[in-house]
Design an enzyme around this catalytic site. Structure first.
Site, mmCIF file in Angstrom:
data_model
loop_
_atom_site.group_PDB
_atom_site.id
_atom_site.type_symbol
_atom_site.label_atom_id
_atom_site.label_comp_id
_atom_site.label_asym_id
_atom_site.label_seq_id
_atom_site.Cartn_x
_atom_site.Cartn_y
_atom_site.Cartn_z
ATOM 1 N N PHE A 41 34.966 63.112 21.843
ATOM 2 C CA PHE A 41 33.879 62.216 21.449
ATOM 3 C C PHE A 41 32.586 62.948 21.092
ATOM 4 O O PHE A 41 31.506 62.541 21.492
ATOM 5 C CB PHE A 41 33.591 61.171 22.533
ATOM 6 C CG PHE A 41 34.807 60.562 23.179
ATOM 7 C CD1 PHE A 41 35.909 60.199 22.426
ATOM 8 C CD2 PHE A 41 34.847 60.348 24.546
ATOM 9 C CE1 PHE A 41 37.035 59.633 23.017
ATOM 10 C CE2 PHE A 41 35.960 59.782 25.150
ATOM 11 C CZ PHE A 41 37.061 59.424 24.385
ATOM 12 N N HIS A 42 32.674 64.025 20.300
ATOM 13 C CA HIS A 42 31.492 64.795 19.926
ATOM 14 C C HIS A 42 31.335 64.948 18.409
ATOM 15 O O HIS A 42 31.121 66.047 17.925
ATOM 16 C CB HIS A 42 31.564 66.195 20.549
ATOM 17 C CG HIS A 42 31.546 66.217 22.034
ATOM 18 N ND1 HIS A 42 31.920 67.336 22.766
ATOM 19 C CD2 HIS A 42 31.185 65.289 22.951
ATOM 20 C CE1 HIS A 42 31.808 67.082 24.050
ATOM 21 N NE2 HIS A 42 31.363 65.837 24.188
ATOM 22 N N PRO A 43 31.400 63.887 17.619
ATOM 23 C CA PRO A 43 31.250 64.065 16.172
ATOM 24 C C PRO A 43 29.824 64.453 15.793
ATOM 25 O O PRO A 43 28.854 63.885 16.287
ATOM 26 C CB PRO A 43 31.620 62.692 15.606
ATOM 27 C CG PRO A 43 31.317 61.737 16.705
ATOM 28 C CD PRO A 43 31.622 62.477 17.982
ATOM 29 N N ASP B 39 34.152 68.063 15.354
ATOM 30 C CA ASP B 39 34.349 67.405 16.636
ATOM 31 C C ASP B 39 35.097 68.360 17.563
ATOM 32 O O ASP B 39 35.761 69.285 17.104
ATOM 33 C CB ASP B 39 35.159 66.111 16.445
ATOM 34 C CG ASP B 39 35.201 65.228 17.682
ATOM 35 O OD1 ASP B 39 34.416 65.472 18.626
ATOM 36 O OD2 ASP B 39 36.018 64.292 17.711
#
Length: 572
Positions: free
Chosen positions: A507-509, A332
């Site tokens: 918010f980039h998993p 992330d």
């Protein structure tokens, strides 16, 4: 009550990837497609007003409302971990920022997976296929100067080709995914951009040609000041007239239907769903496709008996396939929020500091679809190196004309900007694991932020870069003063420690069901995204990314779905 229905393709997850897949696979009227979404339809008004993400995140109507475990790298803090639970998925609640990443990201994927089609030259046509870029909209795309797909990114210091030259080499104009300029500008952001150039960051007006180094305003997924999500792009135009496409919202997948497939392998025959209080078994004549995202996909695989054997046994789940890679490799982007007070310039803090100011903001949006209500969460982007010795750009600034103590809290009462900076290529790796055999229980999410020396060093260096930019002459007229983390924090250890106090997820998993070669023990899917050892099952979402892209991850997820759709249709 149990019931049984059958389709050719069953897609689990109605987010960005699932919506595009449903569009592409249902184009053949002879094939039936079911799209399953756990959330409701995207009819909540705040979804469509760009600033409405403030009311969609941590809202049970639109968000799964996950939280991370307490993170040692964040000094014991737990973070809100938003994931879209609504038609359109995260594209209905995210920042609307169009960013592909860097060419080297995809060349690295191709090397890891042993599949040349994942290279930059191979993915660029998939990005363009669904793109509706403002430079080409309404005009016939010019023929590129070179008819071959570029294998190397354009130098960001070079002039961007005009609409009449070879912009068609890099962008598409006939697709569904709107890419527009933002409908605002800020003097303080213009000054920050000038300061970044004075600090050695080149100006750019296109971050999506393979090298995204530079500073400029983000392009956004909007249409005339409204959010443009995957539901509007790929589903609304077709739902009424494609009788072979079925959409079920508010429908939860509890586990997959797996049966022996011969030669010791498994075959996925369908899935168990909960719909309106009833249990429904759906069967797939062709394939089940998981598009539930980097959290939902590994959770469903583990609940179905595919995952780390020890984890499944602890929760009383029969191990159908011991796959240690399911739920591992979580990556992330962690943003470190630097805040600077400023003087003699307009910021959102001062504009929205009164009821009259808020009313004017609302009137401007209602009348012109411009102004702060049309804002993406971040407006200005700067991508550069955390130190000059880095071989490629490795940090990204999201710069905003506002500041607040934490997401969801009121704006500060003083004029300020926030320069959030993230490590584009973190070396920390985390996990997603079920807590129990209950499909309704939220999974355990442990990103393991700042767990490596390299990530802590990049965090410290990133704050130094922010300070260096703000110290340039272009910002001097506004008298910037560091509010967070505070000028008293100096040295690698001190800056890394305070980064743990002020950092949050962007918010980039990705990466929790990563692709790889068939003999790679950590790979979950093969290079064409088929689950290894399980016939009839494919994963198409951000979980398949072996390494996180160097930028925002929503549009790369659409590219993955575009490529997968071509492969699926070719196998018919």
């Amino acid at each position: 009550m149990d019931s049984f229905v059958e389709f050719d393709y069953v897609i689990i997850g109605g987010g960005s990837a699932g919506a595009l897949l449903a569009n592409r696979l249902s184009a053949d009227p002879s094939r039936s497609v079911l799209l399953v979404e756990a959330g409701g339809p995207d009819d909540y008004p705040w979804i469509h007003i760009p600033v409405g993400y403030l009311y969609c995140i941590d809202n049970p109507r639109t968000d799964w409302r996950f939280r991370t475990e307490a993170e040692a790298g964040l000094n014991g803090r737990s973070l809100l971990y938003p994931r879209g639970k609504v038609l359109g998925g995260c594209s209905s609640i995210n920042g609307m920022l169009y960013m592909r990443g860097q060419a080297r990201d995809y060349d690295g994927w191709a090397a890891l997976a042993g599949e040349p089609d994942w290279s930059w030259a191979g993915v660029l046509p998939d990005f363009k296929r669904h793109e509706n870029h403002h430079r080409l909209r309404g005009r016939r795309a010019p023929e590129p100067v070179s008819r071959s797909v570029p294998s190397q990114p354009m130098d960001p210091t070079q002039r961007l080709p005009s609409i009449d030259e070879d912009v068609g080499t890099w962008h598409g104009g006939d697709g569904e995914w709107r890419v527009e300029k933002q409908r605002l500008r800020w003097d303080i952001l213009d000054a920050f951009a000038q300061a970044a150039q004075q600090a050695g960051v080149p100006a750019t007006d296109d971050f999506n040609r393979g090298s995204n180094e530079g500073v400029g305003y983000f392009e956004v997924n909007q249409k005339n000041g409204w959010r443009w999500n995957a539901s509007k792009a790929f589903l609304r135009p077709i739902l009424k007239h494609r009788r072979n496409l079925t959409l079920w919202t508010r429908t939860h997948a509890s586990r997959l239907v797996l049966e022996p497939g011969g030669a010791g392998a498994l075959r996925c025959k369908g899935a168990w769903l909960v719909r309106g209080g009833d249990r429904v078994q759906v069967r797939a004549r062709r394939e089940v496709i998981l598009s539930a995202g980097a959290i939902g996909t590994p959770q469903l695989l583990q609940l179905s008996g595919i995952g780390p054997g020890g984890l499944l046994q602890r929760h009383g789940i029969g191990v159908l396939r011991d796959a240690p890679g399911v739920g591992s490799n979580l990556q992330d982007h962690l943003q470190v929020r630097a805040v600077f007070k400023v003087d003699n310039v307009k910021t959102l803090n001062t504009m929205a500091g009164s009821l009259w100011g808020k009313a004017l903001i609302g009137l401007e949006y209602a009348w012109r679809r411009t102004g702060p209500m049309s804002m993406a969460p971040s407006q200005l982007c700067a991508i550069t190196r955390s130190d000059p010795g880095r071989p490629h750009p490795n940090i990204q600034f999201h710069v905003q004309p506002l500041s607040l103590p934490a997401f969801g809290q009121p704006l500060h009462r003083f004029a300020a900007i926030t320069a959030s900076v993230c490590n584009l290529n973190p070396t920390s790796r985390g996990t997603v694991a079920i807590r129990s055999a209950d499909p309704g229980a939220a999974p355990l999410i442990a990103p393991n932020y700042l767990s490596t020396d390299e990530d802590r060093k990049v965090a410290a260096d990133s704050l130094r870069v922010a300070r260096r930019i703000v110290a340039q002459p272009a910002m001097a007229r506004y008298g910037p003063t560091e509010y967070l983390p505070g000028a008293e924090h100096q040295g690698d250890d001190a800056l890394a420690q305070v980064a743990g106090d002020i950092a949050t997820t962007i918010f980039h998993p990705v990466g929790t069901a990563r692709m790889g070669r068939a003999d790679d023990p950590g790979a979950v899917v093969d290079p064409q995204l088929r689950v290894i050892g399980v016939a009839g099952l494919r994963v198409v979402d951000a979980s398949v990314m072996p390494r996180i892209t160097s930028g925002n991850t929503n549009s790369p997820t659409l590219m993955v779905a575009e490529k997968a759709a071509r492969w699926i249709l070719a196998e018919r």
